[in-house]
Design an enzyme around this catalytic site. Sequence first.
Site, PDB file in Angstrom:
ATOM      1  N   HIS A  82       4.058   4.991   8.595  1.00 51.72           N
ATOM      2  CA  HIS A  82       4.609   4.587   9.887  1.00 51.72           C
ATOM      3  C   HIS A  82       3.939   3.319  10.407  1.00 51.72           C
ATOM      4  O   HIS A  82       4.585   2.466  11.015  1.00 51.72           O
ATOM      5  CB  HIS A  82       4.453   5.719  10.910  1.00 51.72           C
ATOM      6  CG  HIS A  82       5.153   6.980  10.531  1.00 51.72           C
ATOM      7  ND1 HIS A  82       4.989   8.158  11.223  1.00 51.72           N
ATOM      8  CD2 HIS A  82       6.020   7.264   9.526  1.00 51.72           C
ATOM      9  CE1 HIS A  82       5.723   9.103  10.663  1.00 51.72           C
ATOM     10  NE2 HIS A  82       6.345   8.581   9.618  1.00 51.72           N
ATOM     11  N   HIS A 264      14.870   7.634  10.138  1.00 49.29           N
ATOM     12  CA  HIS A 264      13.443   7.815   9.867  1.00 49.29           C
ATOM     13  C   HIS A 264      13.162   7.692   8.365  1.00 49.29           C
ATOM     14  O   HIS A 264      12.122   7.146   7.968  1.00 49.29           O
ATOM     15  CB  HIS A 264      12.938   9.164  10.370  1.00 49.29           C
ATOM     16  CG  HIS A 264      11.460   9.304  10.188  1.00 49.29           C
ATOM     17  ND1 HIS A 264      10.547   8.718  11.036  1.00 49.29           N
ATOM     18  CD2 HIS A 264      10.734   9.903   9.206  1.00 49.29           C
ATOM     19  CE1 HIS A 264       9.332   8.967  10.604  1.00 49.29           C
ATOM     20  NE2 HIS A 264       9.408   9.685   9.491  1.00 49.29           N
ATOM     21  N   ASP A 268      10.529   5.208   6.594  1.00 50.67           N
ATOM     22  CA  ASP A 268       9.564   5.586   5.551  1.00 50.67           C
ATOM     23  C   ASP A 268       9.688   4.692   4.321  1.00 50.67           C
ATOM     24  O   ASP A 268       8.679   4.313   3.710  1.00 50.67           O
ATOM     25  CB  ASP A 268       9.783   7.041   5.133  1.00 50.67           C
ATOM     26  CG  ASP A 268       9.191   8.039   6.124  1.00 50.67           C
ATOM     27  OD1 ASP A 268       8.383   7.627   6.974  1.00 50.67           O
ATOM     28  OD2 ASP A 268       9.540   9.241   6.036  1.00 50.67           O
ATOM     29  N   HIS A 291       8.750  10.314  -0.207  1.00 55.69           N
ATOM     30  CA  HIS A 291       7.551   9.528  -0.471  1.00 55.69           C
ATOM     31  C   HIS A 291       7.248   9.406  -1.964  1.00 55.69           C
ATOM     32  O   HIS A 291       6.792   8.364  -2.426  1.00 55.69           O
ATOM     33  CB  HIS A 291       6.352  10.129   0.267  1.00 55.69           C
ATOM     34  CG  HIS A 291       6.489  10.075   1.748  1.00 55.69           C
ATOM     35  ND1 HIS A 291       6.655   8.897   2.442  1.00 55.69           N
ATOM     36  CD2 HIS A 291       6.495  11.058   2.688  1.00 55.69           C
ATOM     37  CE1 HIS A 291       6.753   9.153   3.732  1.00 55.69           C
ATOM     38  NE2 HIS A 291       6.663  10.453   3.909  1.00 55.69           N
ATOM     39  N   HIS A 369     -12.894 -33.924 -30.575  1.00 58.57           N
ATOM     40  CA  HIS A 369     -12.698 -32.509 -30.214  1.00 58.57           C
ATOM     41  C   HIS A 369     -11.926 -31.808 -31.325  1.00 58.57           C
ATOM     42  O   HIS A 369     -10.700 -31.811 -31.341  1.00 58.57           O
ATOM     43  CB  HIS A 369     -11.960 -32.392 -28.876  1.00 58.57           C
ATOM     44  CG  HIS A 369     -12.125 -31.039 -28.225  1.00 58.57           C
ATOM     45  ND1 HIS A 369     -11.155 -30.076 -28.275  1.00 58.57           N
ATOM     46  CD2 HIS A 369     -13.173 -30.491 -27.543  1.00 58.57           C
ATOM     47  CE1 HIS A 369     -11.573 -29.005 -27.617  1.00 58.57           C
ATOM     48  NE2 HIS A 369     -12.795 -29.222 -27.173  1.00 58.57           N
TER      49      HIS A 369
END
Length: 466
Positions: A82, A264, A268, A291, A369
């Site tokens: 939240h 809601h 989430d 979740h 090199h």
Amino acid sequence: MSITNNKQRTIGKEVSLTGVGLHTGSNVTIKFLPASENHGYAFKRVDLEGEPIIPADANLVVNTQRGTNLEKNGVKIQTSEHVLAALVGLEIDNVLIELNAAEPPIMDGSSKFFVEVLEKAGIVEQDAIRDEYIVKEVISFKDDKTGSEITIIPSDEYQVMTMVDFGTKVLGTQNATLDKLSDFKAEISNARTFSFLHELEMLLENGLIKGGDLNNAIVYVDKEISEATMLKLEKAFNKKKLSVKANGILDNLTLHQPNEAARHKLLDVIGDLALIGTRIRGKIIANKPGHYVNNQFAKKLAQIIKLEKRNYVPKYDLSLPPLMDIHKIMDMLPHRPPFLLIDRIIELSDEHVVGMKNVTMNEPFFTGHFPGAPVMPGVLQVEAMAQTGGILVLSTVPDPENYLTLFMKIDKVKFKRQVLPGDTLIFHCSLITPIRRGICHMQAYAYANDKLVSEAELMAQIVKRT
């Protein structure tokens, strides 16, 4: 991976809230503090020795029962979603969240109070550019056990749609949609958490939701309530009399919207996907989200973003006339062969520059090199990136021929692949922060053969020739 022109944002001052944790019932104070650029979201447990910090990272999620719970080195943060949803909904990028307990206060079970206090803090634009992942193909995750599924598809902005069906008559099937983040406060932030009666009974029996009351959780009555159960609930919620209203909700709670449960769930989703750590441009379609599935999707998308960022190679048409050829480059840079290490400038803007070098067998550094197996020295790759960045910083003054570009710092240098004779090197430098007082802080990449060969953070300053 793409960079937008949006700047990162933090809050203007420290603000705080006090309440109780939903499951622990403990009093807790949450503080929001301004944070530096590229900080992201992180939680700080000020009640523990050393005040450990737990980043908001999907890979730190250890439990998704009744909330998204993080843990690092034994230090826990419970029900983070939240709080994180409020930050994303207000398009705040960098905040440190201090807690004197493991769990943020539940408040009314929504993000409303977090949104309000963050707005009181004020939102401040920062200098750094916001990273944003632009979705170009469909990506999804499905939990075969529950049928929950989350998909993201290309879209012009971050959008979320949730579809909820728990197979109960009291709740039915609900949908909710957020077309743009600027609508989060008005349409989503006040949607409260909810539970079914059978879940509530189980939670009470297990000593959870000690901080719950009928003002911060909607309780849907999905079964017959015995007199004994009603008495138990009245005692748990410290109510003299409870009843089930006509809409199937325990007691006299009034819904903010008929589809508050779906809203809601959308809240989430936004909070859980904040754990990806990168802004998203795409449309989320979540069918029966929870979740667990939210976090699995967040981990999958975070890994995809990480791999794409690592493997991203920009494409340029090298057959087109360059923006600057070698003569124009020498008009601007003080370097001269054999130490001038860029041949062309392909792109130049206020925030980035792209240069090119054809690596030939005749390069003077190949003489010493590894002449038997010539490899371009890594330090010269860094120097070439710096010279490319020098074009960017010198382009900000009207008389670049009167300035020198000097290194101040080199950081996070990585060499990925060898650069050999015959390779065409592309250098891409972009500002990490705006140029100030002639100081340029850049992220630089070098590519060859459609591969990243080296990268570094560079800081340089232009100084007047004396």
